[in-house]
Motif scaffolding. Structure first.
Motif, PDB file in Angstrom:
ATOM      1  N   LYS A 154       2.785   6.149  -2.383  1.00 14.29           N
ATOM      2  CA  LYS A 154       3.868   7.122  -2.490  1.00 14.29           C
ATOM      3  C   LYS A 154       4.221   7.405  -3.944  1.00 14.29           C
ATOM      4  N   ASP A 155       4.189   6.396  -4.812  1.00 14.76           N
ATOM      5  CA  ASP A 155       4.494   6.629  -6.227  1.00 14.76           C
ATOM      6  C   ASP A 155       3.533   7.658  -6.828  1.00 14.76           C
ATOM      7  N   LEU A 156       2.250   7.489  -6.530  1.00 14.41           N
ATOM      8  CA  LEU A 156       1.253   8.422  -7.057  1.00 14.41           C
ATOM      9  C   LEU A 156       1.344   9.786  -6.365  1.00 14.41           C
ATOM     10  N   LEU A 157       1.553   9.782  -5.055  1.00 19.80           N
ATOM     11  CA  LEU A 157       1.655  11.045  -4.326  1.00 19.80           C
ATOM     12  C   LEU A 157       2.863  11.855  -4.760  1.00 19.80           C
ATOM     13  N   ASP A 158       4.000  11.195  -4.909  1.00 21.41           N
ATOM     14  CA  ASP A 158       5.214  11.924  -5.289  1.00 21.41           C
ATOM     15  C   ASP A 158       5.044  12.626  -6.636  1.00 21.41           C
ATOM     16  N   PHE A 176       0.820  -1.215   0.000  1.00 19.53           N
ATOM     17  CA  PHE A 176       0.000   0.000   0.000  1.00 19.53           C
ATOM     18  C   PHE A 176       0.852   1.262   0.000  1.00 19.53           C
ATOM     19  N   ASP A 177       1.788   1.357   0.936  1.00 16.89           N
ATOM     20  CA  ASP A 177       2.590   2.578   1.058  1.00 16.89           C
ATOM     21  C   ASP A 177       3.383   2.858  -0.215  1.00 16.89           C
ATOM     22  N   THR A 178       3.934   1.819  -0.822  1.00 16.37           N
ATOM     23  CA  THR A 178       4.735   2.010  -2.034  1.00 16.37           C
ATOM     24  C   THR A 178       3.881   2.524  -3.185  1.00 16.37           C
TER      25      THR A 178
END
Length: 331
Positions: free
Chosen positions: A222-226, A217-219
């Motif tokens: 984070k890819d989309l958020l970054d 989930f976090d990975t």
């Protein structure tokens, strides 16, 4: 306040019903004929909370053409792709002194509202409130009373007396509003949130809690958020949450607030309605291109959601074909 709820699906009904409970004069406006027919036949809408306590709440619901009142404020909860048609059909009712308020998902609606309302009469917002429309004439409020939160900000970033009164009524209705001072940053913060939650849950047909339990989930988030934060940085858009706070908010919503909820984008796809992915992930990708930044993951997710829609439509067509062939044989 006198309010017209334009777009009376899940969120329009939740806001309208709870604001009416506080003594506000609310009329609902919609174009989905089965919905209108059910409400008229029942004399109202059936309201539940977490699938329990189903009861009838009397409401007045009309088509855009039938609406001829003079409200203090129009509250827009249509889908992005529906808004232009609603505005055109309701133009006869718009007057210079009236306000427009919206917590619609995605981006693109503000420019449409500006064609009919002055900038100092437009109030935007975002809502983290889970609601489901099980069928025509009924709505399910997910979560305990007072669950969820929202932000709001006038387009000119100068809250006037009407904006403050709206804030007061929303607070009384337990929507827990926060008045922010950055209009674009406020709206884009929710777009970024939805670019993770709505799109991923939709393409894999997941409840939010199921996505939250995934070890990756976090990975994925984070890819989309970054990418989204990089795009907003280049566009000089200042989001109201940091990257770390946004990730924490996503985790909290998955694990605590709304683990059993299917996001609105999935609800649309599951009922064979077009999704708003082009106004969320697609909007971020398009904004990135404007500033010479290629948001590869946002682009991929946009097409992946469209692929999920396409596949679902193919399966539906195949089922209908098989059923038709079976009927011919049996006939």
């Amino acid at each position: 306040m006198k309010l017209a709820m334009v777009g009376s699906g899940a969120m329009g009904l939740r806001y309208g019903v709870l604001l009416a409970e506080q003594g506000n004069d609310v009329t609902f406006v919609d174009t989905w004929q089965p919905h209108l027919d059910a409400v008229h036949a029942q004399g109202g809408v059936y309201v539940m909370r977490d699938h329990k306590g189903r009861h009838l709440v009397p409401v007045k619901m009309v088509t855009p053409e039938e609406y001829h009142d003079d409200p203090d404020m129009f509250v827009f909860f249509t889908k992005q792709m529906q808004l232009a048609d609603y505005l055109k059909r309701m133009a006869h009712a718009f007057k210079p002194h009236q306000y427009a308020f919206t917590c619609m998902n995605g981006m693109g609606h503000v420019e449409k509202l500006q064609r009919y309302f002055a900038d100092d009469k437009i109030i935007g917002g975002t809502a983290l409130v889970a609601t489901v429309l099980p069928g025509p004439g009924e709505v399910d409020f997910m979560g305990k009373r007072g669950a969820g939160m929202m932000n709001m900000c006038p387009l000119n970033e100068k809250p006037d007396a009407m904006c403050q009164e709206l804030f007061k009524q929303l607070d009384k209705a337990q929507f827990h509003p926060t008045m922010t001072d950055d209009f674009t940053g406020t709206l884009m913060t929710k777009v970024v949130f939805n670019s993770v939650m709505n799109s991923i849950c939709t393409m894999f047909e997941l409840q939010m809690g199921q996505f939250g339990r995934f070890p990756g989930f976090d990975t994925m988030a984070k890819d989309l958020l970054d990418e989204a934060y990089d795009v907003c940085g280049r566009a000089d858009i200042h989001l109201v949450e940091s990257r770390a706070d946004m990730l924490a908010s996503l985790e909290h919503n998955c694990q605590v607030d709304m683990p059993l909820h299917y996001p609105s984008m999935y609800q649309d796809m599951s009922k064979d309605r077009p999704t708003e992915v082009d106004y969320i992930n697609g909007y971020i990708a398009k904004l990135g291109k404007k500033y010479d930044y290629v948001a590869h993951t946002q682009q991929f997710v946009t097409q992946a959601v469209h692929l999920a829609e396409f596949h679902r439509q193919e399966l539906k067509a195949e089922r209908e074909k098989n059923q038709e062939e079976k009927s011919v044989v049996n006939g």
